[in-house]
Each structure stands twice: as structure tokens, then as C-alpha cells.
Design a protein around this motif. Sequence first.
Motif, short mmCIF file in Angstrom:
data_model
loop_
_atom_site.label_atom_id
_atom_site.label_comp_id
_atom_site.label_asym_id
_atom_site.label_seq_id
_atom_site.Cartn_x
_atom_site.Cartn_y
_atom_site.Cartn_z
N PRO A 148 0.92 -1.32 0.20
CA PRO A 148 -0.10 -0.22 -0.34
C PRO A 148 0.54 1.29 -0.27
O PRO A 148 0.12 2.38 0.07
CB PRO A 148 -0.56 -0.44 1.17
CG PRO A 148 -0.12 -0.62 2.23
CD PRO A 148 0.02 -1.53 0.85
N GLN A 149 2.11 0.90 0.64
CA GLN A 149 3.05 2.32 0.68
C GLN A 149 4.14 3.13 -0.83
O GLN A 149 3.93 3.98 -1.31
CB GLN A 149 3.96 2.34 1.46
CG GLN A 149 3.42 2.11 2.94
CD GLN A 149 4.76 2.19 4.27
OE1 GLN A 149 4.91 1.83 4.08
NE2 GLN A 149 4.61 3.56 5.21
N CYS A 150 4.01 1.49 -1.98
CA CYS A 150 5.03 1.95 -2.90
C CYS A 150 4.53 1.60 -4.57
O CYS A 150 4.94 1.31 -5.28
CB CYS A 150 6.49 1.43 -2.66
SG CYS A 150 6.77 -0.16 -2.52
N LYS A 151 3.27 0.75 -3.43
CA LYS A 151 2.89 -0.64 -4.16
C LYS A 151 3.75 -1.77 -5.38
O LYS A 151 3.46 -2.12 -6.67
CB LYS A 151 2.74 0.34 -6.38
CG LYS A 151 1.24 2.05 -4.98
CD LYS A 151 0.69 1.11 -5.00
CE LYS A 151 -1.02 2.56 -4.60
NZ LYS A 151 -1.04 2.40 -2.34
N GLY A 152 4.79 -1.63 -4.89
CA GLY A 152 5.43 -2.43 -4.96
C GLY A 152 5.02 -4.12 -4.97
O GLY A 152 4.34 -4.89 -4.41
N GLU A 153 6.08 -5.55 -5.24
CA GLU A 153 5.75 -6.67 -4.93
C GLU A 153 6.22 -7.10 -3.73
O GLU A 153 7.36 -6.51 -2.49
CB GLU A 153 6.96 -7.50 -5.86
CG GLU A 153 6.97 -8.95 -5.94
CD GLU A 153 7.27 -9.50 -6.62
OE1 GLU A 153 7.93 -10.64 -6.11
OE2 GLU A 153 8.67 -8.75 -7.04
N LEU A 154 5.18 -8.07 -3.14
CA LEU A 154 5.00 -8.38 -1.82
C LEU A 154 5.45 -9.73 -1.96
O LEU A 154 5.44 -10.27 -2.85
CB LEU A 154 4.13 -8.74 -0.86
CG LEU A 154 2.93 -6.79 -0.59
CD1 LEU A 154 1.67 -6.80 -0.75
CD2 LEU A 154 4.06 -6.19 0.08
N LYS A 155 6.28 -10.03 -0.71
CA LYS A 155 6.60 -11.85 -0.53
C LYS A 155 6.23 -12.42 0.47
O LYS A 155 5.70 -11.44 1.57
CB LYS A 155 7.94 -11.97 -0.53
CG LYS A 155 9.11 -10.89 -1.49
CD LYS A 155 9.62 -11.91 -2.06
CE LYS A 155 10.67 -11.49 -3.26
NZ LYS A 155 10.75 -11.85 -4.30
N HIS A 156 5.61 -13.86 0.47
CA HIS A 156 4.16 -14.63 1.63
C HIS A 156 5.02 -15.24 2.67
O HIS A 156 6.15 -16.01 2.26
CB HIS A 156 3.45 -15.12 0.57
CG HIS A 156 2.62 -16.09 1.52
ND1 HIS A 156 2.39 -17.49 1.34
CD2 HIS A 156 2.17 -15.80 2.50
CE1 HIS A 156 1.50 -17.42 2.52
NE2 HIS A 156 1.76 -16.76 3.30
N ALA A 157 5.27 -14.95 3.71
CA ALA A 157 6.75 -15.22 4.81
C ALA A 157 5.04 -16.24 4.92
O ALA A 157 5.08 -15.66 6.23
CB ALA A 157 7.28 -14.49 5.58
N LYS A 158 5.53 -17.33 5.07
CA LYS A 158 4.34 -18.74 5.75
C LYS A 158 4.76 -18.39 6.83
O LYS A 158 3.67 -18.95 8.16
CB LYS A 158 3.94 -20.10 4.83
CG LYS A 158 3.87 -19.91 3.92
CD LYS A 158 3.53 -20.85 2.54
CE LYS A 158 3.19 -20.88 1.38
NZ LYS A 158 2.75 -22.74 0.68
N ASP A 159 6.03 -18.93 7.56
CA ASP A 159 6.50 -19.40 8.22
C ASP A 159 5.78 -18.66 9.77
O ASP A 159 5.30 -18.22 11.01
CB ASP A 159 8.05 -19.02 8.39
CG ASP A 159 8.62 -18.70 8.55
OD1 ASP A 159 7.75 -17.59 7.27
OD2 ASP A 159 10.26 -17.70 8.89
#
Length: 70
Positions: A12-23
Motif C-alpha cells: 500500500p505504500q510503494c505499490k511494489g511486490e510482496l513476498k509471502h512469509a508463510k512461517d
Amino acid sequence: MDKKLFEILACPQCKGELKHAKDSAELICRPCGMAFPIRDGIPVMLEGEARTLTSGERLDESKGSSQSVR
């Protein structure tokens, strides 16, 4: 979480890519240094609910349990 939801989510800040940290049940934005929680399978994409990544987390680009959202 639904894979289709992952495809449309962005920081929501930079509109960049997110990574899912399942742990840790979080969506990570490394450029912003923020981690957005996932609660009951729902990502909470509010800046006020996010936590700041530690310097170690920001440097550790190769977390084995993280996967790209986009």
C-alpha cells in the motif's frame, strides 16, 4: 490464501511486490521494510497494522519460506 488474491495485492505504500512469509503469516515488502500480517487468512494491508522489518530481515533476501506474491 487464494492465489488469485496474491496476484492483485501490492504494497500500500510503494505499490511494489510482496513476498509471502508463510512461517510468520505475513506479506513482506522489502523496499519499504514493512511486514503486513495475515489474520485468519486475510491480509491486513493497513500501514498502522504493519511492523517494521529488522535490519537482518531486510538483508535476508533469501528466506526459504518466502515466495513472491506477484
